[in-house]
Write a protein that holds these residues in place. Structure first.
Motif, PDB file in Angstrom:
ATOM      1  N   GLU A 150      -6.228   2.991  52.960  1.00  0.00           N
ATOM      2  CA  GLU A 150      -6.494   4.426  52.856  1.00  0.00           C
ATOM      3  C   GLU A 150      -5.484   5.154  51.980  1.00  0.00           C
ATOM      4  O   GLU A 150      -5.802   6.170  51.356  1.00  0.00           O
ATOM      5  N   HIS A 151      -4.248   4.639  51.898  1.00  0.00           N
ATOM      6  CA  HIS A 151      -3.217   5.280  51.073  1.00  0.00           C
ATOM      7  C   HIS A 151      -3.672   5.369  49.621  1.00  0.00           C
ATOM      8  O   HIS A 151      -3.563   6.424  48.982  1.00  0.00           O
ATOM      9  N   TYR A 152      -4.179   4.267  49.092  1.00  0.00           N
ATOM     10  CA  TYR A 152      -4.656   4.248  47.709  1.00  0.00           C
ATOM     11  C   TYR A 152      -6.030   4.907  47.584  1.00  0.00           C
ATOM     12  O   TYR A 152      -6.310   5.571  46.578  1.00  0.00           O
ATOM     13  N   ALA A 153      -6.889   4.712  48.567  1.00  0.00           N
ATOM     14  CA  ALA A 153      -8.249   5.255  48.506  1.00  0.00           C
ATOM     15  C   ALA A 153      -8.236   6.778  48.394  1.00  0.00           C
ATOM     16  O   ALA A 153      -8.992   7.365  47.604  1.00  0.00           O
ATOM     17  N   HIS A 154      -7.375   7.435  49.154  1.00  0.00           N
ATOM     18  CA  HIS A 154      -7.284   8.889  49.107  1.00  0.00           C
ATOM     19  C   HIS A 154      -6.765   9.358  47.747  1.00  0.00           C
ATOM     20  O   HIS A 154      -7.250  10.351  47.190  1.00  0.00           O
ATOM     21  N   GLN A 155      -5.774   8.640  47.214  1.00  0.00           N
ATOM     22  CA  GLN A 155      -5.236   9.020  45.907  1.00  0.00           C
ATOM     23  C   GLN A 155      -6.303   8.913  44.824  1.00  0.00           C
ATOM     24  O   GLN A 155      -6.407   9.775  43.943  1.00  0.00           O
ATOM     25  N   ILE A 156      -7.061   7.822  44.854  1.00  0.00           N
ATOM     26  CA  ILE A 156      -8.112   7.616  43.852  1.00  0.00           C
ATOM     27  C   ILE A 156      -9.200   8.677  43.983  1.00  0.00           C
ATOM     28  O   ILE A 156      -9.679   9.230  42.989  1.00  0.00           O
ATOM     29  N   ALA A 157      -9.588   8.970  45.212  1.00  0.00           N
ATOM     30  CA  ALA A 157     -10.621   9.986  45.439  1.00  0.00           C
ATOM     31  C   ALA A 157     -10.164  11.353  44.945  1.00  0.00           C
ATOM     32  O   ALA A 157     -10.944  12.109  44.336  1.00  0.00           O
ATOM     33  N   GLU A 158      -8.927  11.699  45.202  1.00  0.00           N
ATOM     34  CA  GLU A 158      -8.399  12.985  44.752  1.00  0.00           C
ATOM     35  C   GLU A 158      -8.300  13.041  43.228  1.00  0.00           C
ATOM     36  O   GLU A 158      -8.543  14.085  42.614  1.00  0.00           O
ATOM     37  N   HIS A 159      -7.942  11.910  42.625  1.00  0.00           N
ATOM     38  CA  HIS A 159      -7.825  11.879  41.166  1.00  0.00           C
ATOM     39  C   HIS A 159      -9.188  12.059  40.490  1.00  0.00           C
ATOM     40  O   HIS A 159      -9.323  12.841  39.547  1.00  0.00           O
ATOM     41  N   LEU A 160     -10.200  11.382  40.998  1.00  0.00           N
ATOM     42  CA  LEU A 160     -11.527  11.456  40.384  1.00  0.00           C
ATOM     43  C   LEU A 160     -12.272  12.732  40.758  1.00  0.00           C
ATOM     44  O   LEU A 160     -13.122  13.197  40.001  1.00  0.00           O
ATOM     45  N   ASP A 161     -11.955  13.285  41.920  1.00  0.00           N
ATOM     46  CA  ASP A 161     -12.613  14.500  42.398  1.00  0.00           C
ATOM     47  C   ASP A 161     -14.139  14.346  42.382  1.00  0.00           C
ATOM     48  O   ASP A 161     -14.870  15.188  41.861  1.00  0.00           O
ATOM     49  N   LEU A 162     -14.596  13.231  42.963  1.00  0.00           N
ATOM     50  CA  LEU A 162     -16.017  12.911  42.978  1.00  0.00           C
ATOM     51  C   LEU A 162     -16.603  12.821  44.383  1.00  0.00           C
ATOM     52  O   LEU A 162     -17.781  13.109  44.585  1.00  0.00           O
ATOM     53  N   PHE A 163     -15.773  12.401  45.339  1.00  0.00           N
ATOM     54  CA  PHE A 163     -16.299  11.970  46.632  1.00  0.00           C
ATOM     55  C   PHE A 163     -16.197  13.058  47.691  1.00  0.00           C
ATOM     56  O   PHE A 163     -15.216  13.806  47.765  1.00  0.00           O
ATOM     57  N   ASP A 164     -17.227  13.094  48.524  1.00  0.00           N
ATOM     58  CA  ASP A 164     -17.265  14.042  49.638  1.00  0.00           C
ATOM     59  C   ASP A 164     -16.598  13.480  50.880  1.00  0.00           C
ATOM     60  O   ASP A 164     -16.227  14.237  51.778  1.00  0.00           O
ATOM     61  N   GLU A 165     -16.444  12.175  50.907  1.00  0.00           N
ATOM     62  CA  GLU A 165     -15.894  11.531  52.103  1.00  0.00           C
ATOM     63  C   GLU A 165     -15.266  10.201  51.705  1.00  0.00           C
ATOM     64  O   GLU A 165     -15.697   9.559  50.738  1.00  0.00           O
ATOM     65  N   VAL A 166     -14.234   9.800  52.432  1.00  0.00           N
ATOM     66  CA  VAL A 166     -13.564   8.519  52.183  1.00  0.00           C
ATOM     67  C   VAL A 166     -13.527   7.715  53.469  1.00  0.00           C
ATOM     68  O   VAL A 166     -13.084   8.203  54.509  1.00  0.00           O
ATOM     69  N   ILE A 167     -14.033   6.498  53.396  1.00  0.00           N
ATOM     70  CA  ILE A 167     -13.957   5.566  54.526  1.00  0.00           C
ATOM     71  C   ILE A 167     -13.218   4.329  54.011  1.00  0.00           C
ATOM     72  O   ILE A 167     -13.701   3.659  53.091  1.00  0.00           O
ATOM     73  N   ALA A 168     -12.039   4.052  54.591  1.00  0.00           N
ATOM     74  CA  ALA A 168     -11.188   3.004  54.035  1.00  0.00           C
ATOM     75  C   ALA A 168     -10.456   2.240  55.131  1.00  0.00           C
ATOM     76  O   ALA A 168     -10.502   2.602  56.314  1.00  0.00           O
ATOM     77  N   SER A 169      -9.790   1.184  54.735  1.00  0.00           N
ATOM     78  CA  SER A 169      -9.004   0.369  55.677  1.00  0.00           C
ATOM     79  C   SER A 169      -7.746   1.116  56.094  1.00  0.00           C
ATOM     80  O   SER A 169      -7.219   1.952  55.356  1.00  0.00           O
ATOM     81  N   ASN A 170      -7.272   0.790  57.299  1.00  0.00           N
ATOM     82  CA  ASN A 170      -5.976   1.299  57.737  1.00  0.00           C
ATOM     83  C   ASN A 170      -5.215   0.150  58.372  1.00  0.00           C
ATOM     84  O   ASN A 170      -5.588  -1.011  58.221  1.00  0.00           O
ATOM     85  N   SER A 171      -4.160   0.434  59.095  1.00  0.00           N
ATOM     86  CA  SER A 171      -3.307  -0.633  59.639  1.00  0.00           C
ATOM     87  C   SER A 171      -4.000  -1.454  60.724  1.00  0.00           C
ATOM     88  O   SER A 171      -3.572  -2.571  61.023  1.00  0.00           O
ATOM     89  N   GLN A 172      -5.081  -0.934  61.321  1.00  0.00           N
ATOM     90  CA  GLN A 172      -5.777  -1.662  62.383  1.00  0.00           C
ATOM     91  C   GLN A 172      -7.108  -2.271  61.939  1.00  0.00           C
ATOM     92  O   GLN A 172      -7.574  -3.258  62.508  1.00  0.00           O
TER      93      GLN A 172
END
Length: 496
Positions: free
Chosen positions: A113-135
């Motif tokens: 999720e750390h990288y997924a959020h950064q990429i989503a914010e950079h592209l400014d395309l996605f309405d929602e992010v579903i990604a891996s976390n520590s669990q």
């Protein structure tokens, strides 16, 4: 359309933005290999390894706690500049058009999720992010279950590229494939209606040759130097051993070039020319590059130990030096060029080890000074390119543009010293043991002086390639000088 985040535990070569099916269904987009022509996990591994070599031994321990924990720890260590990632431009353009038409876009990825959020914010395309976390490692069946729970079976469309994505596609309404892996498109067609297929990555032989720097194998001709200067080139056994060593060293060198590119992905992507290399540009996946490194090293060392134990040790030393160079020595001012010059000379020692011919002090001194000049012209050319681009410092290096004049002076002096060593050798008693007419070799001195001077003159005019070896291969005058040198050595061997 405002972006919100929620984190869970037909073929087109040119985008054709036609109305899509079921616009009300959200389009869930995979990241690695789909949105980005890379693998974030592999990039984070090499990024962490570059910061701390001990990560190599910690990864198996972290993996025992699960892949999700491994991704979490690597994300804590390695920063990836998401602005520089090799995005699939054709597919991103398609997504932008779809979003303007009101299609809801969801980034659904196994990337942390750390990288997924950064990429989503950079592209400014996605309405929602579903990604891996520590669990939770959101891959394959886990991603499928998360999307079904979120949107229901058949309640979403999905864009992916790998075999793991087939599980997700089996529960999606429609599918999109982006640079699909081998066999994925055929399997996907049996389980889902494909809306589009985007193909951007090609794998021609030329791309692989560029990634492996096959042209750099020319440096390995130095392995034959002990054989040539000792006039043993008619010994078929020694010649066969030298050819085997040439191949082994070439495979090993290609592996180290790939490894160096994997370590330098971020810095290479901001370089005006290195960003076009297959790995930084995403023409070859970083995962494939990492696998290829292991294969090349395995074959190289199998051949090396079969040829000679001493040669294998030298090859091992070469790998150790290049690994240290990639990790930190290249950031040390002047140390980097000395190491590069030494790596050239190591090839002479390799040829000596496999044939049993001891190189002379004259040969080693000549090679050190000449190759130091070549290493310095390489750095000088990089700095000159940055100066023209109005940048002051090399990414990942310790040099500044103000160092240009110093490097130029050092490089020219080193090149001229190699000519001096050659002159002293010609005047020594050693030359009479190998050549019957050593006077002819004197003409090598003005030839080499001319070549070194012209090399630096071209570099000062910004007419030099990043790699002086590539310059020498393409330069007609350089080829004539090499040919003339060979003729002079043949004449010197004759009793005139």
């Amino acid at each position: 359309m405002k972006m919100s985040y929620a984190t869970s535990s037909g073929e087109n070569r040119v985008p054709q933005h036609q109305p899509t099916h079921h616009p009300s269904a959200p389009l869930c987009v995979d990241l690695d290999g789909t949105l980005v022509r890379s693998d974030i996990l592999v990039e984070s591994f090499f990024g962490a390894l570059k910061k701390n070599i001990w990560v190599f031994w910690l990864v198996p321990i972290w993996l025992l706690r699960g892949k999700a924990y491994l991704k979490h720890r690597l994300a804590q260590l390695a920063e990836i500049d998401c602005r520089l990632l090799p995005y699939n431009k054709v597919f991103v353009d398609f997504l932008r058009v779809e979003r303007t038409r009101g299609r809801r876009l969801v980034l659904a990825t196994a990337t942390h999720e750390h990288y997924a959020h950064q990429i989503a914010e950079h592209l400014d395309l996605f309405d929602e992010v579903i990604a891996s976390n520590s669990q939770c490692n959101l891959s394959g069946s886990e991603k499928r279950d998360a999307l079904v729970a979120r949107f229901g079976t058949g309640g979403f469309d999905y864009a992916g590229n790998g075999k793991a994505d087939l599980k997700v596609l089996s529960t999606a309404r429609r599918g999109i494939l982006v640079d699909p892996e081998r066999g994925v498109k055929k399997s996907a067609c049996t389980i889902i209606d494909l809306e589009k297929t985007f193909i951007s990555r090609r794998r021609p032989i030329r791309t692989w040759a560029r990634a492996m720097r096959v042209h750099q194998w020319l440096k390995n001709v130095l392995i034959f130097v002990p054989l040539l200067v000792a006039h043993k080139y008619m010994d078929l056994r020694m010649l066969a051993l030298s050819v085997g060593a040439f191949i082994a060293f070439g495979l090993c060198a290609s592996a180290t070039y790939l490894l160096n590119d994997l370590f330098d992905l971020s810095s290479d992507r901001v370089h005006p020319r290195k960003r076009l290399r297959p790995l930084p540009a995403g023409d070859i996946s970083v995962k494939t590059g990492a696998v290829l490194v292991s294969v090349l090293l395995g074959v190289a060392f199998a051949l090396a130990f079969w040829l000679s134990f001493d040669f294998a040790l030298i090859l091992l030393g070469y790998v150790a030096i290049t690994l240290n160079y990639s990790l930190w020595l290249k950031r040390k001012i002047l140390v980097d060029v000395l190491v590069l010059a030494g790596l050239y000379t190591v090839r002479i020692f390799a040829g000596s080890a496999v044939t049993g011919i001891v190189p002379s002090v004259w040969l080693l001194a000549f090679s050190i000074f000449l190759f130091l000049s070549l290493a310095l012209v390489k750095r000088y050319t990089e700095l000159l390119a940055l100066k023209e681009a109005n940048r002051m410092q090399v990414a990942g290096r310790g040099y500044e543009v103000t160092d240009i004049s110093v490097l130029q002076s050092l490089g020219i002096a080193s090149g001229y010293l190699s000519v001096l060593v050659l002159a002293l050798y010609i005047n020594s008693s050693d030359v009479h043991l190998l050549y019957k007419t050593p006077e002819a070799i004197w003409l090598l001195c003005p030839l080499l002086l001319y070549w070194v001077s012209r090399l630096w003159l071209r570099a000062g005019r910004s007419e030099m390639h990043d790699d002086p070896l590539v310059y020498a291969l393409k330069d007609r005058i350089s080829r004539w000088i090499v040919l003339s040198g060979c003729v002079l050595l043949m004449i010197a061997s004759l009793d005139l």
